[in-house]
Design a protein around this motif. Structure first.
Motif, PDB file in Angstrom:
ATOM      1  N   LYS A   1       2.750  14.386 -10.538  1.00  0.00           N
ATOM      2  CA  LYS A   1       2.958  15.501 -11.457  1.00  0.00           C
ATOM      3  C   LYS A   1       3.120  14.946 -12.879  1.00  0.00           C
ATOM      4  O   LYS A   1       2.639  15.681 -13.898  1.00  0.00           O
ATOM      5  N   LEU A   2       3.772  13.882 -12.997  1.00  0.00           N
ATOM      6  CA  LEU A   2       3.957  13.413 -14.392  1.00  0.00           C
ATOM      7  C   LEU A   2       2.916  12.495 -14.911  1.00  0.00           C
ATOM      8  O   LEU A   2       3.364  11.912 -16.135  1.00  0.00           O
ATOM      9  N   GLY A   3       1.917  12.091 -14.172  1.00  0.00           N
ATOM     10  CA  GLY A   3       1.319  11.312 -14.679  1.00  0.00           C
ATOM     11  C   GLY A   3       1.512   9.756 -14.876  1.00  0.00           C
ATOM     12  O   GLY A   3       0.825   9.105 -15.448  1.00  0.00           O
ATOM     13  N   MET A   4       2.651   9.483 -13.985  1.00  0.00           N
ATOM     14  CA  MET A   4       3.164   8.022 -14.031  1.00  0.00           C
ATOM     15  C   MET A   4       2.321   7.284 -12.899  1.00  0.00           C
ATOM     16  O   MET A   4       1.736   7.677 -11.778  1.00  0.00           O
ATOM     17  N   ARG A   5       2.226   5.853 -13.265  1.00  0.00           N
ATOM     18  CA  ARG A   5       1.741   5.029 -12.233  1.00  0.00           C
ATOM     19  C   ARG A   5       2.684   4.691 -11.108  1.00  0.00           C
ATOM     20  O   ARG A   5       3.884   5.094 -11.348  1.00  0.00           O
ATOM     21  N   SER A   6       2.506   4.627  -9.835  1.00  0.00           N
ATOM     22  CA  SER A   6       3.220   4.441  -8.887  1.00  0.00           C
ATOM     23  C   SER A   6       2.845   3.275  -7.928  1.00  0.00           C
ATOM     24  O   SER A   6       1.759   3.050  -7.992  1.00  0.00           O
ATOM     25  N   VAL A   7       3.845   2.786  -7.258  1.00  0.00           N
ATOM     26  CA  VAL A   7       3.525   1.752  -6.400  1.00  0.00           C
ATOM     27  C   VAL A   7       4.620   2.334  -5.127  1.00  0.00           C
ATOM     28  O   VAL A   7       5.751   2.485  -4.995  1.00  0.00           O
ATOM     29  N   SER A   8       3.635   2.183  -3.905  1.00  0.00           N
ATOM     30  CA  SER A   8       4.427   2.218  -2.644  1.00  0.00           C
ATOM     31  C   SER A   8       4.844   0.998  -1.906  1.00  0.00           C
ATOM     32  O   SER A   8       3.851  -0.050  -1.836  1.00  0.00           O
ATOM     33  N   VAL A   9       6.021   1.049  -1.471  1.00  0.00           N
ATOM     34  CA  VAL A   9       6.357  -0.303  -0.924  1.00  0.00           C
ATOM     35  C   VAL A   9       7.134  -0.125   0.536  1.00  0.00           C
ATOM     36  O   VAL A   9       7.838   1.003   0.671  1.00  0.00           O
ATOM     37  N   THR A  10       6.737  -1.037   1.451  1.00  0.00           N
ATOM     38  CA  THR A  10       7.624  -1.064   2.778  1.00  0.00           C
ATOM     39  C   THR A  10       8.035  -2.288   3.037  1.00  0.00           C
ATOM     40  O   THR A  10       7.795  -3.384   2.637  1.00  0.00           O
ATOM     41  N   PHE A  11       9.244  -2.028   3.935  1.00  0.00           N
ATOM     42  CA  PHE A  11       9.874  -3.291   4.165  1.00  0.00           C
ATOM     43  C   PHE A  11       9.708  -3.954   5.542  1.00  0.00           C
ATOM     44  O   PHE A  11      10.441  -4.828   6.116  1.00  0.00           O
ATOM     45  N   GLN A  12       8.878  -3.479   6.049  1.00  0.00           N
ATOM     46  CA  GLN A  12       8.200  -3.890   7.433  1.00  0.00           C
ATOM     47  C   GLN A  12       6.739  -3.287   7.683  1.00  0.00           C
ATOM     48  O   GLN A  12       6.501  -2.232   7.463  1.00  0.00           O
ATOM     49  N   GLN A  13       6.039  -4.045   8.320  1.00  0.00           N
ATOM     50  CA  GLN A  13       4.444  -3.677   8.246  1.00  0.00           C
ATOM     51  C   GLN A  13       4.015  -2.701   9.403  1.00  0.00           C
ATOM     52  O   GLN A  13       3.005  -2.238   9.492  1.00  0.00           O
ATOM     53  N   LEU A  14       5.224  -2.319  10.280  1.00  0.00           N
ATOM     54  CA  LEU A  14       4.673  -1.258  11.302  1.00  0.00           C
ATOM     55  C   LEU A  14       4.465   0.054  10.648  1.00  0.00           C
ATOM     56  O   LEU A  14       4.076   0.842  11.578  1.00  0.00           O
ATOM     57  N   THR A  15       4.818   0.480   9.480  1.00  0.00           N
ATOM     58  CA  THR A  15       4.224   1.688   8.839  1.00  0.00           C
ATOM     59  C   THR A  15       2.844   1.659   8.335  1.00  0.00           C
ATOM     60  O   THR A  15       2.288   2.595   8.049  1.00  0.00           O
ATOM     61  N   LEU A  16       2.287   0.265   8.339  1.00  0.00           N
ATOM     62  CA  LEU A  16       0.770   0.402   7.782  1.00  0.00           C
ATOM     63  C   LEU A  16      -0.078   0.192   8.825  1.00  0.00           C
ATOM     64  O   LEU A  16       0.010  -0.845   9.953  1.00  0.00           O
ATOM     65  N   PRO A  17      -0.989   1.297   8.916  1.00  0.00           N
ATOM     66  CA  PRO A  17      -1.944   0.978  10.103  1.00  0.00           C
ATOM     67  C   PRO A  17      -2.948  -0.248  10.153  1.00  0.00           C
ATOM     68  O   PRO A  17      -3.479  -0.637   9.317  1.00  0.00           O
ATOM     69  N   SER A  18      -2.843  -0.652  11.444  1.00  0.00           N
ATOM     70  CA  SER A  18      -3.810  -1.936  11.687  1.00  0.00           C
ATOM     71  C   SER A  18      -4.040  -2.173  13.041  1.00  0.00           C
ATOM     72  O   SER A  18      -3.347  -1.575  13.980  1.00  0.00           O
ATOM     73  N   PRO A  19      -5.022  -2.425  13.306  1.00  0.00           N
ATOM     74  CA  PRO A  19      -5.708  -2.588  14.730  1.00  0.00           C
ATOM     75  C   PRO A  19      -4.744  -3.668  15.627  1.00  0.00           C
ATOM     76  O   PRO A  19      -4.993  -3.945  16.869  1.00  0.00           O
TER      77      PRO A  19
END
Length: 411
Positions: free
Chosen positions: A115-133
């Motif tokens: 909404k504010l037009g800001m750059r953003s970075v999404s971070v996770t502290f474990q890989q199990l939330t990242l889709p992977s085969p």
């Protein structure tokens, strides 16, 4: 440069942000953190000179409430609305947002940045939330995966459907309130095209996929120079190395029983006990002088003095124990903790307890494995391979990327 760090979760979600904030400030950035209003979180941030912008209600109270699975959508709506309420003003004048923590809270924070037009970075502290085969997704309470489905790609499709069903309506209702269009896929929105994975590549090796570009920075750790309390040091110096037992931010419904079980199991292996209260309020069960109860202390200083560390398998505790070169017994309670238990066992630096509720016999058997000289030797060897510069690397990368994207100043 002004940076806004946003998270909602337990101590394990706060501590890495402290590490990143310290490094960002060392590079000259102005930093503020949006996080739950828990007193220990505020004190932790104040200790490194970083202001806390409180968001929502206490994370400890939220964790202890343990809502039924049917309540997850309403809880998500509360978390998202809390992000909208706090971040819109907190983000004023900021150049970039770093978002992590519970998925609906991260979705809310990223929506504010959009909404504010800001750059953003999404971070996770474990890989199990990242889709992977290469690995399974985590199942949400009340929404187990069909046991007959074994294809990881299909399971990740089901995961996306669950996330949309649980959080989609809450997110899009809040987005509409500030004039943003609806999101079709909540998980993909939160992850984005280039998520950051703030974990150690030895403990949490990421296998690249063609779906997105993961930036693995190493774990975000802030060196802790606080001395151990004098009475704890006296206990440590009075005998052989004890076994540390603590379950961090896990509330543990049967905490009194688990304290008794843990103390008896450690004693069965001929060791003294350092028992960490944590959110379960663990305490000694008798007046034995072989047991010492602690609150918040410097784990970086404590763990190297232990014979073994028994813990719940949070990413931060697992990393700290691994860096210490101390054998571990992981008694996983929820979410990603069984994964960290497997990693400890696979690396041969400790034992993974089978299930969240130990008995004296089962925990004693796990400790017997962890306390062998062979396990100790592997733990010391792996400790030397763990990176210590993850937060520094992340801070430099973040500031460099923002500077590159800034429009040039007029002549």
């Amino acid at each position: 440069m002004r940076v806004l760090l946003s998270t909602y979760g337990s101590r394990g979600d706060i501590e890495p942000m402290v590490g990143l904030a310290v490094q960002l400030r060392a590079l000259g950035a102005e930093v503020r953190v949006c996080a739950p209003p828990d007193e220990d979180f505020a004190q932790r941030l104040a200790g490194v000179g970083v202001p806390l912008v409180p968001v929502g209600r206490s994370a400890r109270a939220l964790t202890k409430a343990a809502p039924p699975a049917s309540d997850l959508p309403s809880r998500a709506a509360e978390l998202i609305a809390g992000q909208f309420d706090a971040l819109i003003s907190a983000a004023e004048g900021c150049d970039v947002l770093v978002a992590t923590g519970m998925l609906p809270a991260a979705a809310g924070a990223l929506s504010v940045a959009e909404k504010l037009g800001m750059r953003s970075v999404s971070v996770t502290f474990q890989q199990l939330t990242l889709p992977s085969p290469h690995h399974l997704p985590l199942a949400y309470p009340g929404r187990p995966f069909p046991p007959e489905v074994t294809d990881n790609r299909v399971l990740w499709e089901l995961d996306a459907q669950s996330i949309n069903a649980l959080f989609g309506a809450a997110l899009n209702t809040n987005r509409a309130s500030i004039g943003l269009p609806p999101v079709d896929d909540v998980r993909d929105y939160v992850i984005g095209d280039r998520p950051w994975l703030a974990t150690d590549p030895v403990l949490d090796p990421w296998q690249p996929t063609p779906d997105f570009d993961v930036v693995q920075t190493g774990a975000w750790i802030v060196p802790d120079h606080n001395p151990l309390p004098a009475d704890l040091l006296a206990f440590l110096d009075a005998g052989t190395p004890p076994v540390h037992v603590g379950f961090g931010s896990m509330p543990l419904r049967a905490s009194a029983d688990i304290a008794q079980v843990a103390i008896d199991a450690v004693r069965a292996q001929g060791h003294r006990v350092v028992l960490a209260r944590g959110w379960a309020d663990l305490d000694r069960v008798d007046g034995g002088d072989d047991c010492f109860v602690i609150g918040e202390v410097n784990q970086q200083a404590l763990f190297p003095r232990m014979a073994a560390v028994v813990h719940h398998g949070g990413a931060g505790t697992t990393t700290t124990a691994t860096r210490a070169g101390t054998p571990q017994v992981v008694v996983p309670q929820a979410t990603d903790q069984p994964y960290w238990a497997r990693r400890v066992a696979d690396l041969g630096i400790g034992a993974a307890h089978d299930g969240p509720t130990p008995t004296v016999e089962s925990l004693s058997a796990a400790l017997e494995t962890a306390l062998t000289p062979e396990t100790g030797g592997r733990a010391e060897a792996v400790a030397g391979r763990i990176r210590t510069d993850g937060a520094e690397m992340a801070a430099k990368l973040l500031l460099d990327e923002v500077r590159r994207e800034r429009p040039p100043m007029p002549a």
